[in-house]
Design an enzyme around this catalytic site. Structure first.
Site, PDB file in Angstrom:
ATOM      1  N   ARG A  51       0.820  -1.223   0.000  1.00  0.00           N
ATOM      2  CA  ARG A  51       0.000   0.000   0.000  1.00  0.00           C
ATOM      3  C   ARG A  51       0.844   1.259   0.000  1.00  0.00           C
ATOM      4  NH1 ARG A  51      -3.380  -1.742   5.143  1.00  0.00           N
ATOM      5  NH2 ARG A  51      -1.227  -2.204   5.656  1.00  0.00           N
ATOM      6  N   LYS A 148       3.441 -19.896   4.748  1.00  0.00           N
ATOM      7  CA  LYS A 148       2.724 -20.361   5.927  1.00  0.00           C
ATOM      8  C   LYS A 148       2.341 -19.127   6.761  1.00  0.00           C
ATOM      9  CE  LYS A 148       5.747 -20.343   9.696  1.00  0.00           C
ATOM     10  NZ  LYS A 148       6.403 -20.873  10.835  1.00  0.00           N
ATOM     11  N   ASP A 177       7.208 -24.103   2.492  1.00  0.00           N
ATOM     12  CA  ASP A 177       7.676 -24.383   3.836  1.00  0.00           C
ATOM     13  C   ASP A 177       9.189 -24.263   3.699  1.00  0.00           C
ATOM     14  OD1 ASP A 177       8.840 -25.594   6.072  1.00  0.00           O
ATOM     15  OD2 ASP A 177       7.006 -26.691   6.482  1.00  0.00           O
ATOM     16  N   HIS A 178       9.737 -23.145   4.194  1.00  0.00           N
ATOM     17  CA  HIS A 178      11.137 -22.869   3.826  1.00  0.00           C
ATOM     18  C   HIS A 178      12.097 -23.935   4.355  1.00  0.00           C
ATOM     19  CE1 HIS A 178      11.183 -20.836   7.766  1.00  0.00           C
ATOM     20  NE2 HIS A 178      12.459 -21.170   7.770  1.00  0.00           N
ATOM     21  N   LYS A 182      16.011 -25.957   2.692  1.00  0.00           N
ATOM     22  CA  LYS A 182      17.336 -26.001   3.321  1.00  0.00           C
ATOM     23  C   LYS A 182      18.171 -27.118   2.714  1.00  0.00           C
ATOM     24  CE  LYS A 182      15.922 -24.225   7.839  1.00  0.00           C
ATOM     25  NZ  LYS A 182      16.764 -23.044   8.007  1.00  0.00           N
ATOM     26  N   GLU A 216      14.787 -22.717  19.556  1.00  0.00           N
ATOM     27  CA  GLU A 216      15.157 -21.318  19.354  1.00  0.00           C
ATOM     28  C   GLU A 216      15.595 -20.726  20.696  1.00  0.00           C
ATOM     29  OE1 GLU A 216      12.422 -19.163  16.354  1.00  0.00           O
ATOM     30  OE2 GLU A 216      11.129 -20.479  17.515  1.00  0.00           O
ATOM     31  N   ASP A 235       2.792 -22.886  14.872  1.00  0.00           N
ATOM     32  CA  ASP A 235       3.853 -22.122  14.211  1.00  0.00           C
ATOM     33  C   ASP A 235       4.976 -23.019  13.686  1.00  0.00           C
ATOM     34  OD1 ASP A 235       4.987 -19.547  13.513  1.00  0.00           O
ATOM     35  OD2 ASP A 235       6.506 -19.916  15.057  1.00  0.00           O
ATOM     36  N   HIS A 240       6.738 -27.243   9.781  1.00  0.00           N
ATOM     37  CA  HIS A 240       8.149 -27.603   9.607  1.00  0.00           C
ATOM     38  C   HIS A 240       8.472 -28.996  10.154  1.00  0.00           C
ATOM     39  CE1 HIS A 240       8.525 -23.523   8.489  1.00  0.00           C
ATOM     40  NE2 HIS A 240       8.570 -23.022   9.695  1.00  0.00           N
ATOM     41  N   LYS A 338      10.631 -21.911  22.219  1.00  0.00           N
ATOM     42  CA  LYS A 338      11.361 -20.646  22.275  1.00  0.00           C
ATOM     43  C   LYS A 338      12.048 -20.530  23.623  1.00  0.00           C
ATOM     44  CE  LYS A 338       8.735 -17.957  18.981  1.00  0.00           C
ATOM     45  NZ  LYS A 338       9.881 -17.711  18.100  1.00  0.00           N
TER      46      LYS A 338
HETATM   47  P1  NAP Z   1       4.748  -7.814   7.361  1.00  0.00           P
HETATM   48  O1  NAP Z   1       6.123  -7.383   7.747  1.00  0.00           O
HETATM   49  O2  NAP Z   1       3.601  -7.393   8.198  1.00  0.00           O
HETATM   50  O3  NAP Z   1       4.513  -7.304   5.864  1.00  0.00           O
HETATM   51  C1  NAP Z   1       3.265  -7.309   5.244  1.00  0.00           C
HETATM   52  C2  NAP Z   1       3.369  -6.652   3.877  1.00  0.00           C
HETATM   53  O4  NAP Z   1       2.070  -6.628   3.304  1.00  0.00           O
HETATM   54  C3  NAP Z   1       3.860  -5.227   3.921  1.00  0.00           C
HETATM   55  O5  NAP Z   1       4.650  -4.985   2.776  1.00  0.00           O
HETATM   56  C4  NAP Z   1       2.563  -4.425   3.819  1.00  0.00           C
HETATM   57  O6  NAP Z   1       2.881  -3.179   3.279  1.00  0.00           O
HETATM   58  C5  NAP Z   1       1.773  -5.309   2.871  1.00  0.00           C
HETATM   59  N1  NAP Z   1       0.333  -5.130   2.990  1.00  0.00           N
HETATM   60  C6  NAP Z   1      -0.429  -5.225   4.110  1.00  0.00           C
HETATM   61  N2  NAP Z   1      -1.721  -4.955   3.811  1.00  0.00           N
HETATM   62  C7  NAP Z   1      -1.767  -4.715   2.485  1.00  0.00           C
HETATM   63  C8  NAP Z   1      -2.817  -4.368   1.584  1.00  0.00           C
HETATM   64  N3  NAP Z   1      -4.082  -4.237   1.998  1.00  0.00           N
HETATM   65  N4  NAP Z   1      -2.502  -4.184   0.296  1.00  0.00           N
HETATM   66  C9  NAP Z   1      -1.230  -4.315  -0.139  1.00  0.00           C
HETATM   67  N5  NAP Z   1      -0.207  -4.633   0.655  1.00  0.00           N
HETATM   68  C10 NAP Z   1      -0.475  -4.813   1.952  1.00  0.00           C
HETATM   69  O7  NAP Z   1       4.645  -9.391   7.225  1.00  0.00           O
HETATM   70  P2  NAP Z   1       5.843 -10.412   6.925  1.00  0.00           P
HETATM   71  O8  NAP Z   1       6.518 -10.766   8.199  1.00  0.00           O
HETATM   72  O9  NAP Z   1       6.686  -9.890   5.812  1.00  0.00           O
HETATM   73  O10 NAP Z   1       5.037 -11.718   6.478  1.00  0.00           O
HETATM   74  C11 NAP Z   1       4.467 -11.878   5.195  1.00  0.00           C
HETATM   75  C12 NAP Z   1       3.867 -13.277   5.095  1.00  0.00           C
HETATM   76  O11 NAP Z   1       4.881 -14.242   5.250  1.00  0.00           O
HETATM   77  C13 NAP Z   1       2.841 -13.599   6.182  1.00  0.00           C
HETATM   78  O12 NAP Z   1       1.888 -14.487   5.659  1.00  0.00           O
HETATM   79  C14 NAP Z   1       3.682 -14.316   7.239  1.00  0.00           C
HETATM   80  O13 NAP Z   1       2.886 -15.150   8.038  1.00  0.00           O
HETATM   81  C15 NAP Z   1       4.612 -15.090   6.347  1.00  0.00           C
HETATM   82  N6  NAP Z   1       5.885 -15.455   6.976  1.00  0.00           N
HETATM   83  C16 NAP Z   1       6.748 -14.495   7.385  1.00  0.00           C
HETATM   84  C17 NAP Z   1       7.960 -14.862   7.931  1.00  0.00           C
HETATM   85  C18 NAP Z   1       8.974 -13.819   8.376  1.00  0.00           C
HETATM   86  O14 NAP Z   1      10.088 -14.221   8.716  1.00  0.00           O
HETATM   87  N7  NAP Z   1       8.658 -12.561   8.364  1.00  0.00           N
HETATM   88  C19 NAP Z   1       8.302 -16.218   8.069  1.00  0.00           C
HETATM   89  C20 NAP Z   1       7.402 -17.180   7.625  1.00  0.00           C
HETATM   90  C21 NAP Z   1       6.201 -16.779   7.079  1.00  0.00           C
HETATM   91  P3  NAP Z   1       1.916  -1.889   3.443  1.00  0.00           P
HETATM   92  O15 NAP Z   1       1.579  -1.801   4.899  1.00  0.00           O
HETATM   93  O16 NAP Z   1       2.699  -0.747   2.918  1.00  0.00           O
HETATM   94  O17 NAP Z   1       0.743  -2.163   2.595  1.00  0.00           O
END
Ligand code: NAP
Length: 489
Positions: A51, A148, A177-178, A182, A216, A235, A240, A338
């Site tokens: 956004r 996930k 599933d990362h 690995k 962790e 989680d 995993h 954790k």
């Molecule tokens: P995050 O940091 O909250 O990022 C979410 C992203 O989505 C941001 O770029 C946000 O940008 C965008 N977004 C949110 N609402 C939106 C909308 N209505 N329209 C367009 N863009 C929108 O989340 P994340 O940690 O990167 O995780 C992303 C996904 O990966 C999730 O499903 C999470 O469960 C999964 N995941 C993450 C990790 C990790 O290590 N982070 C690990 C495993 C899985 P704006 O606010 O600018 O729109």
């Protein structure tokens, strides 16, 4: 040693959530590495979407910063960074609204390249994004990648899968599933199916039990809000750890084709012995860390970090069995948590004791062989064998590891899982991605545990941060006259 790199076909990759944590920490650095290694063709393009109102130039600055922070200095070169950044453009779109989609579709209309839509956003947005990709015509030819968690229960996983499936056939859905990306996890398949040594022993006749630990040292840090709605079982274990268990326990697939491997993994999930509510009480330990210590000093408990009361588990250990010919009677002990004393993921295959000893065991017992596959850190494989202690003085025996460290054996950078997985999406190879029926079978098995916990009026057992979980986890395995693996000669 220089790894051979084969360029993939040209692609357009749309990253929804391109400004988020996953994109910045993992996806952009992984894509940069594949480009720097020469795997991306000149025509490949990457389009960031979220956004936030950013210009393409500002998005490139974000990406430049992500590379500076998350790629090691020796892998950063000005030429490679400039080439990579030139591939990036950005389109601000609120995926829940109508605006912006036609522009996005128009920017891709003339392209004949492979189209990939990576949904790096919360799972509540998977459905709306797929609907709009359908409406603007992009879903008809795109591959979709989702992260996930796929749901928080069987019903919600089905709803997420239905929402995706309305616009994408399973053959174009890539559920990440990362762990499966690995190197060491893929090596499990190499170990089992490229060596004659293990397969004849890989069954209940020769294996005493299997342990899988994902530990962790960190607490919930900035993710407390998300984590409190999930907990360790959802989680880590549902995805995993069960995926690792599948790779350890599955039958040899007929080939490495995606469905051949996934069919075998599915059979393992279907053969997991269902847990009744009584068995959950006996065979599953649920814990939550209290105040304690980590390597950096005193740390707060989960509830202090969270700021309110919660029954969410930060630790789970359980004992299960796989009801089939190969594994009948062999316990699989799984645990994750954790604020444990070490950050480590490993699989321990404990072989049965020898049937009879010809040695004088007064100097110590003959300990059974163990194969330890370390996924992180210090990726490698150790095979613990009994060996004679050198020198005179009789036959003193000791268990010593045959030790294969990846870092020492292969003088190449160990690529991040996302590098492999992203390029597999471009190649159209789904072997390392979870199929819908696998995800749902895993939820089906896990759900009685969640139900039993919800129905019992019991808080998770407390454990001190920096220890290996509640004492009940030690008792769980010691009841079977076994113990959790600790590195020892
Ligand atoms: P995050 O940091 O909250 O990022 C979410 C992203 O989505 C941001 O770029 C946000 O940008 C965008 N977004 C949110 N609402 C939106 C909308 N209505 N329209 C367009 N863009 C929108 O989340 P994340 O940690 O990167 O995780 C992303 C996904 O990966 C999730 O499903 C999470 O469960 C999964 N995941 C993450 C990790 C990790 O290590 N982070 C690990 C495993 C899985 P704006 O606010 O600018 O729109």
């Amino acid at each position: 040693m220089v790894a051979q790199v084969i360029a993939v076909e040209p692609f357009d990759l749309v990253v929804f959530g391109a400004t988020g944590d996953l994109a910045i920490r993992k996806l952009i650095p992984a894509l940069y590495h594949r480009d720097a290694d020469g795997q991306m063709p000149l025509e490949a393009s990457i389009i960031g979407v979220s956004r936030r109102k950013l210009s393409s130039e500002a998005f490139r600055d974000l990406a430049r910063q992500a590379i500076a922070e998350h790629v090691s200095a020796q892998d950063q070169t000005a030429d490679a960074i400039a080439r990579f950044l030139a591939r990036l453009t950005y389109q601000p779109v609120d995926v829940t609204g109508e605006a912006g989609w036609q522009d996005l579709a128009a920017s891709l209309a003339a392209s004949t390249r492979i189209l990939i839509c990576y949904l790096s956003v919360g799972p509540d947005l998977f459905g709306p994004i797929c609907d709009r990709l359908g409406a603007c015509g992009l879903a008809a030819r795109a591959r979709v990648v989702v992260e996930k968690p796929i749901g928080t229960s069987l019903a919600s996983a089905r709803a997420v899968n239905d929402a995706i499936g309305r616009h994408f056939p399973e053959s174009r859905v890539y559920r990440i599933d990362h762990y499966l990306g690995k190197e060491t996890v893929q090596n499990l398949m190499a170990l089992r199916f490229a060596n004659a040594l293990f397969e004849p022993l890989w069954n209940a006749a020769h294996i005493d039990h299997v342990q899988i630990t994902v530990a962790e040292t960190l607490g919930v840090e900035g993710r407390a809000g998300y984590y409190d709605t999930a907990g360790a079982l959802r989680d880590m274990l549902q995805n995993h750890i069960l995926q690792l268990l599948c790779l350890v326990a599955m039958e040899p697939p007929t080939s490495l084709a995606a469905d051949a491997v996934r069919d075998e993994k599915l059979k393992v999930l279907q053969a997991l012995q269902p847990l009744s509510h009584d068995q959950v009480r006996q065979s599953v330990v649920r814990g939550q860390y209290g105040p304690g210590a980590s390597a950096s000093g005193a740390v707060r408990g989960y509830l202090d970090e969270l700021g309110h009361a919660s029954g969410t588990e930060t630790f789970v250990a359980l004992r299960t069995e796989i009801a089939n010919w190969r594994w009948a009677g062999v316990p699989f002990y799984l645990r994750t948590g954790k604020r444990l004393p070490a950050r480590l993921s490993e699989i321990v295959v404990a072989f049965r004791p020898i049937p009879h000893s010809v040695f004088d065991t007064s100097a110590g017992p003959i300990r059974s062989n163990r194969l330890v596959i370390r996924l992180q850190p210090d990726e490698g494989v150790k095979l613990f064998l009994m060996i004679k202690d050198p020198g005179p003085g009789g036959m003193r025996l000791r268990r010593v590891p045959l030790d294969m460290s990846f870092a020492e054996t292969f003088a190449v950078r160990n690529p991040d899982a996302y590098e492999r997985l992203l390029m597999d999406v471009v190649r159209g190879n789904q072997t390392l991605f979870m199929r819908r029926d696998e995800v749902e079978a895993a939820w089906r098995w896990v759900e009685p545990i969640l139900e039993a916990w919800a129905g019992a009026d019991e808080a998770p057992r407390a454990y001190t941060a920096g220890t290996w979980g509640p004492t009940a986890s030690v008792a769980l395995i010691e009841r079977d006259k076994r113990s959790w693996h600790e590195e020892m000669a």
